[in-house]
Design a protein around this motif. Structure first.
Motif, PDB file in Angstrom:
ATOM      1  N   UNK A 180       0.830  -1.203   0.000  1.00 45.35           N
ATOM      2  CA  UNK A 180       0.000   0.000   0.000  1.00 45.35           C
ATOM      3  C   UNK A 180       0.866   1.256   0.000  1.00 45.35           C
ATOM      4  N   UNK A 181       1.976   1.228   0.706  1.00 41.28           N
ATOM      5  CA  UNK A 181       2.885   2.383   0.723  1.00 41.28           C
ATOM      6  C   UNK A 181       3.347   2.721  -0.694  1.00 41.28           C
ATOM      7  N   UNK A 182       3.665   1.701  -1.492  1.00 44.37           N
ATOM      8  CA  UNK A 182       4.097   1.927  -2.876  1.00 44.37           C
ATOM      9  C   UNK A 182       2.965   2.444  -3.758  1.00 44.37           C
ATOM     10  N   UNK A 183       1.764   1.935  -3.552  1.00 45.16           N
ATOM     11  CA  UNK A 183       0.644   2.234  -4.426  1.00 45.16           C
ATOM     12  C   UNK A 183      -0.370   3.198  -3.808  1.00 45.16           C
ATOM     13  N   UNK A 184       0.000   3.922  -2.793  1.00 44.54           N
ATOM     14  CA  UNK A 184      -0.953   4.784  -2.085  1.00 44.54           C
ATOM     15  C   UNK A 184      -1.526   5.892  -2.971  1.00 44.54           C
ATOM     16  N   UNK A 185      -0.881   6.204  -4.069  1.00 44.84           N
ATOM     17  CA  UNK A 185      -1.329   7.265  -4.976  1.00 44.84           C
ATOM     18  C   UNK A 185      -2.129   6.728  -6.169  1.00 44.84           C
ATOM     19  N   UNK A 186      -2.475   5.438  -6.143  1.00 45.83           N
ATOM     20  CA  UNK A 186      -3.138   4.839  -7.293  1.00 45.83           C
ATOM     21  C   UNK A 186      -4.524   4.285  -6.960  1.00 45.83           C
ATOM     22  N   UNK A 187      -5.319   4.205  -7.994  1.00 44.18           N
ATOM     23  CA  UNK A 187      -6.605   3.507  -7.954  1.00 44.18           C
ATOM     24  C   UNK A 187      -6.393   2.202  -8.703  1.00 44.18           C
ATOM     25  N   UNK A 188      -6.861   1.092  -8.155  1.00 45.68           N
ATOM     26  CA  UNK A 188      -6.623  -0.227  -8.739  1.00 45.68           C
ATOM     27  C   UNK A 188      -7.899  -0.788  -9.357  1.00 45.68           C
ATOM     28  N   UNK A 189      -7.765  -1.329 -10.556  1.00 45.12           N
ATOM     29  CA  UNK A 189      -8.863  -2.038 -11.205  1.00 45.12           C
ATOM     30  C   UNK A 189      -8.454  -3.495 -11.333  1.00 45.12           C
ATOM     31  N   UNK A 190      -9.269  -4.385 -10.788  1.00 42.30           N
ATOM     32  CA  UNK A 190      -9.028  -5.812 -10.901  1.00 42.30           C
ATOM     33  C   UNK A 190      -9.675  -6.255 -12.208  1.00 42.30           C
ATOM     34  N   UNK A 191      -8.869  -6.864 -13.068  1.00 42.04           N
ATOM     35  CA  UNK A 191      -9.342  -7.294 -14.380  1.00 42.04           C
ATOM     36  C   UNK A 191      -8.950  -8.755 -14.578  1.00 42.04           C
ATOM     37  N   UNK A 192      -9.324  -9.328 -15.714  1.00 43.24           N
ATOM     38  CA  UNK A 192      -9.037 -10.722 -16.043  1.00 43.24           C
ATOM     39  C   UNK A 192      -8.395 -10.760 -17.423  1.00 43.24           C
ATOM     40  N   UNK A 193      -7.343 -11.564 -17.550  1.00 40.57           N
ATOM     41  CA  UNK A 193      -6.674 -11.756 -18.841  1.00 40.57           C
ATOM     42  C   UNK A 193      -6.460 -13.256 -19.061  1.00 40.57           C
ATOM     43  N   UNK A 194      -6.323 -13.683 -20.320  1.00 38.89           N
ATOM     44  CA  UNK A 194      -6.029 -15.099 -20.589  1.00 38.89           C
ATOM     45  C   UNK A 194      -4.671 -15.489 -20.023  1.00 38.89           C
ATOM     46  N   UNK A 195      -4.536 -16.756 -19.664  1.00 39.59           N
ATOM     47  CA  UNK A 195      -3.270 -17.281 -19.170  1.00 39.59           C
ATOM     48  C   UNK A 195      -3.412 -17.844 -17.774  1.00 39.59           C
ATOM     49  N   UNK A 196      -2.372 -18.526 -17.346  1.00 38.72           N
ATOM     50  CA  UNK A 196      -2.393 -19.125 -16.014  1.00 38.72           C
ATOM     51  C   UNK A 196      -1.633 -18.262 -15.039  1.00 38.72           C
ATOM     52  N   UNK A 197      -2.240 -18.059 -13.904  1.00 32.89           N
ATOM     53  CA  UNK A 197      -1.571 -17.350 -12.835  1.00 32.89           C
ATOM     54  C   UNK A 197      -1.050 -18.339 -11.815  1.00 32.89           C
ATOM     55  N   UNK A 198      -1.065 -17.932 -10.588  1.00 31.71           N
ATOM     56  CA  UNK A 198      -0.553 -18.765  -9.504  1.00 31.71           C
ATOM     57  C   UNK A 198      -1.462 -19.952  -9.245  1.00 31.71           C
ATOM     58  N   UNK A 199      -0.877 -21.037  -8.815  1.00 30.52           N
ATOM     59  CA  UNK A 199      -1.657 -22.207  -8.441  1.00 30.52           C
ATOM     60  C   UNK A 199      -2.430 -22.008  -7.154  1.00 30.52           C
ATOM     61  N   UNK A 200      -2.127 -20.956  -6.403  1.00 28.19           N
ATOM     62  CA  UNK A 200      -2.814 -20.716  -5.132  1.00 28.19           C
ATOM     63  C   UNK A 200      -4.109 -19.933  -5.303  1.00 28.19           C
ATOM     64  N   UNK A 201      -4.251 -19.189  -6.381  1.00 28.82           N
ATOM     65  CA  UNK A 201      -5.432 -18.372  -6.591  1.00 28.82           C
ATOM     66  C   UNK A 201      -6.520 -19.206  -7.264  1.00 28.82           C
ATOM     67  N   UNK A 247      -7.504 -18.427 -17.029  1.00 27.65           N
ATOM     68  CA  UNK A 247      -7.368 -16.971 -16.974  1.00 27.65           C
ATOM     69  C   UNK A 247      -6.702 -16.604 -15.660  1.00 27.65           C
ATOM     70  N   UNK A 248      -6.323 -15.327 -15.539  1.00 27.52           N
ATOM     71  CA  UNK A 248      -5.764 -14.881 -14.269  1.00 27.52           C
ATOM     72  C   UNK A 248      -6.212 -13.460 -13.994  1.00 27.52           C
ATOM     73  N   UNK A 249      -6.271 -13.135 -12.720  1.00 27.38           N
ATOM     74  CA  UNK A 249      -6.584 -11.773 -12.330  1.00 27.38           C
ATOM     75  C   UNK A 249      -5.348 -10.908 -12.536  1.00 27.38           C
ATOM     76  N   UNK A 250      -5.577  -9.659 -12.876  1.00 28.75           N
ATOM     77  CA  UNK A 250      -4.507  -8.707 -13.153  1.00 28.75           C
ATOM     78  C   UNK A 250      -4.917  -7.356 -12.587  1.00 28.75           C
ATOM     79  N   UNK A 251      -3.963  -6.609 -12.056  1.00 28.63           N
ATOM     80  CA  UNK A 251      -4.235  -5.252 -11.586  1.00 28.63           C
ATOM     81  C   UNK A 251      -3.891  -4.247 -12.668  1.00 28.63           C
ATOM     82  N   UNK A 252      -4.777  -3.317 -12.856  1.00 26.93           N
ATOM     83  CA  UNK A 252      -4.501  -2.154 -13.706  1.00 26.93           C
ATOM     84  C   UNK A 252      -4.557  -0.958 -12.762  1.00 26.93           C
ATOM     85  N   UNK A 253      -3.610  -0.063 -12.888  1.00 23.65           N
ATOM     86  CA  UNK A 253      -3.589   1.072 -11.962  1.00 23.65           C
ATOM     87  C   UNK A 253      -3.584   2.389 -12.720  1.00 23.65           C
TER      88      UNK A 253
END
Length: 131
Positions: A87-108, A115-121
């Motif tokens: 949060x300290x790094x991104x305190x000046x941003x608004x985040x949009x959670x989006x979805x893109x094709x591809x595999x992300x982490x096995x934990x999510x 597909x995988x979740x992706x942040x757009x800021x």
């Protein structure tokens, strides 16, 4: 798109939005796994992506900040947490959670969906906060 409610004391603007694609995917994941939550850490590789967990499977602490709550509907709130350090790094941003094709982490939860979740800021500006 759905804006999250403001959860940080003293703030008046939402810091998190879920895209339509993210809302659709979260809706499917909720139907399969029950209530879900998100956490954004500051890790490397897949640890940099927003992670979706069954509610309660990821334990938050005082080192995490509840950045917002998105309501799929009145009975389905989704908490979005972020590590205090990230949060300290991104305190000046608004985040949009989006979805893109591809595999992300096995934990999510979305991993098997192809597909995988992706942040757009974007920068938050006091005069025009989300443009």
């Amino acid at each position: 798109m759905i804006e999250a409610t403001v959860t940080i004391p003293g703030e008046t603007r939402s810091r998190v939005t879920f895209s339509d694609a993210a809302v659709e995917l979260v809706d499917r994941l909720w139907a399969q796994h029950g209530p879900v939550m998100f956490h954004q850490s500051g890790g490397c590789c897949d640890g940099s992506s927003p992670m979706c967990f069954p509610l309660g499977d990821f334990l938050t602490s005082d080192r995490d900040i509840l950045l917002g709550v998105v309501e799929l509907d009145a009975d389905r709130p989704i908490e979005f947490w972020i590590s205090r350090e990230q949060f300290e790094y991104w305190s000046h941003t608004h985040l949009t959670i989006d979805v893109v094709p591809g595999r992300g982490s096995g934990f999510s939860l979305e991993g098997p969906e192809g597909v995988r979740f992706l942040l757009r800021s974007r920068l938050m500006d006091s005069a025009r906060p989300f443009e």
